[in-house]
Write a protein that holds these residues in place. Structure first.
Motif, short mmCIF file in Angstrom:
data_model
loop_
_atom_site.label_atom_id
_atom_site.label_comp_id
_atom_site.label_asym_id
_atom_site.label_seq_id
_atom_site.Cartn_x
_atom_site.Cartn_y
_atom_site.Cartn_z
N THR A 66 0.86 -1.17 0.00
CA THR A 66 0.00 0.00 0.00
C THR A 66 0.90 1.23 0.00
OG1 THR A 66 -0.08 0.16 2.43
CG2 THR A 66 -1.70 -1.27 1.37
N GLU A 67 0.27 2.40 0.09
CA GLU A 67 1.07 3.62 0.14
C GLU A 67 1.91 3.67 1.40
OE1 GLU A 67 -1.74 6.75 -0.17
OE2 GLU A 67 -2.22 6.37 -2.28
N ARG A 68 1.49 2.96 2.42
CA ARG A 68 2.19 3.04 3.72
C ARG A 68 3.28 2.00 3.89
NH1 ARG A 68 -1.30 3.49 8.86
NH2 ARG A 68 -2.10 1.47 8.23
N ARG A 69 3.09 0.80 3.33
CA ARG A 69 4.07 -0.25 3.61
C ARG A 69 3.93 -1.44 2.66
NH1 ARG A 69 1.45 -2.09 9.43
NH2 ARG A 69 -0.72 -1.91 8.79
N GLU A 113 -4.90 -4.29 4.45
CA GLU A 113 -4.73 -3.03 5.17
C GLU A 113 -5.98 -2.67 5.96
OE1 GLU A 113 -2.18 0.51 5.82
OE2 GLU A 113 -1.97 -1.63 5.45
N GLN A 160 0.15 5.40 17.73
CA GLN A 160 -1.05 5.46 16.88
C GLN A 160 -2.14 6.32 17.53
OE1 GLN A 160 -1.59 1.15 16.52
NE2 GLN A 160 -0.94 1.29 14.40
#
Length: 249
Positions: free
Chosen positions: A128-131, A167, A208
């Motif tokens: 994904t865009e994050r990981r 995700e 978080q």
């Protein structure tokens, strides 16, 4: 159990009952299995599998599989840098191999343990865009011939869909952990879940914090009337659908 702890747990249970369906991924494992089973059928392949990095990113764990050797593939663990899947995850690159017996990266011992040793593999990272999350593999396409650009583009579609599903499932899990952290904090204070969530959200050292704040908002939502909860659930559902559509483009 003390009255204070009992009250906190009742609050948490009520929160999960009221707003859990808005966030919980429906049929998460079934969705992943449907994705790889569809991929196997479209590629007319002998097997297809999906492996994810564990929490420490030390191992790849095969979560779902379809086709030859599937029962023995599910649950298989290999070092994160081992085999074709490990190379894909380490490099972040897709790969197509016509004859794995000629490729030194192929982990023959792991394949033999499943009772099915493939000849060819298509593999693509799940990210994904994050990981980066893991890898999807298609084994032994029956169409024959060297895989082309269209094959890799098609596999990328399944990889994106699987990554979005994973995700989404992890966000729900992280939100649950935020709620449990609030319960632990509440037990150490006055037993009020609302206060614990507010303290955790305000603490800059809280991991978080955005999810803790989301948990706090859903706690407040759970205390509203049924009409307000229904409206809020509809808004969250629409937002998730919009976000998933944007990521899939």
């Amino acid at each position: 159990m003390s009255q204070r702890s009992d009250r906190t747990l009742r609050e948490l249970a009520a929160l999960a009952t009221e707003v859990g369906p808005a966030l919980a991924p429906v049929g998460y494992e079934e969705l992943l299995l449907a994705i790889i089973d569809t991929a196997r059928r479209l590629f007319d392949a002998a097997a297809c599998s999906l492996a994810l990095l564990d929490d420490d990113a030390d191992e790849l764990v095969f979560h779902v599989a379809s086709g030859a050797g599937a029962p023995d593939v599910v649950g298989l663990r290999i070092p994160a840098g081992s085999g074709i899947a490990g190379w894909v995850v380490s490099s972040g690159q897709a790969i197509a191999i016509d004859d794995v017996s000629r490729d030194p990266r192929f982990a023959a011992d792991a394949a033999q343990s499943t009772g099915y040793v493939p000849r060819s593999i298509l593999a693509m990272p799940l990210e994904t865009e994050r990981r980066l999350l893991g890898c999807i593999e298609v084994l032994d396409r029956r169409g024959g011939g060297a895989p082309g650009l269209d094959d890799m583009e098609l596999l990328s579609v399944f990889a994106r869909q699987a990554a979005l599903a994973i995700e989404g499932g992890r966000v729900f899990s992280d939100l649950g952990q935020a709620l449990l952290a609030a319960v632990a904090a509440a037990a150490g204070h006055n037993g009020e879940l609302r206060g614990a969530l507010e303290r955790l959200a305000a603490d800059e050292t809280t991991p978080q914090r955005d999810l803790v704040e989301l948990a706090r908002l859903f706690y407040e939502l759970g205390r509203l009337g049924p009409e307000e909860r229904m409206a809020a659930t509809h808004l969250v559902t629409e937002l998730l659908a919009y976000a998933r559509q944007r990521r899939a483009r």
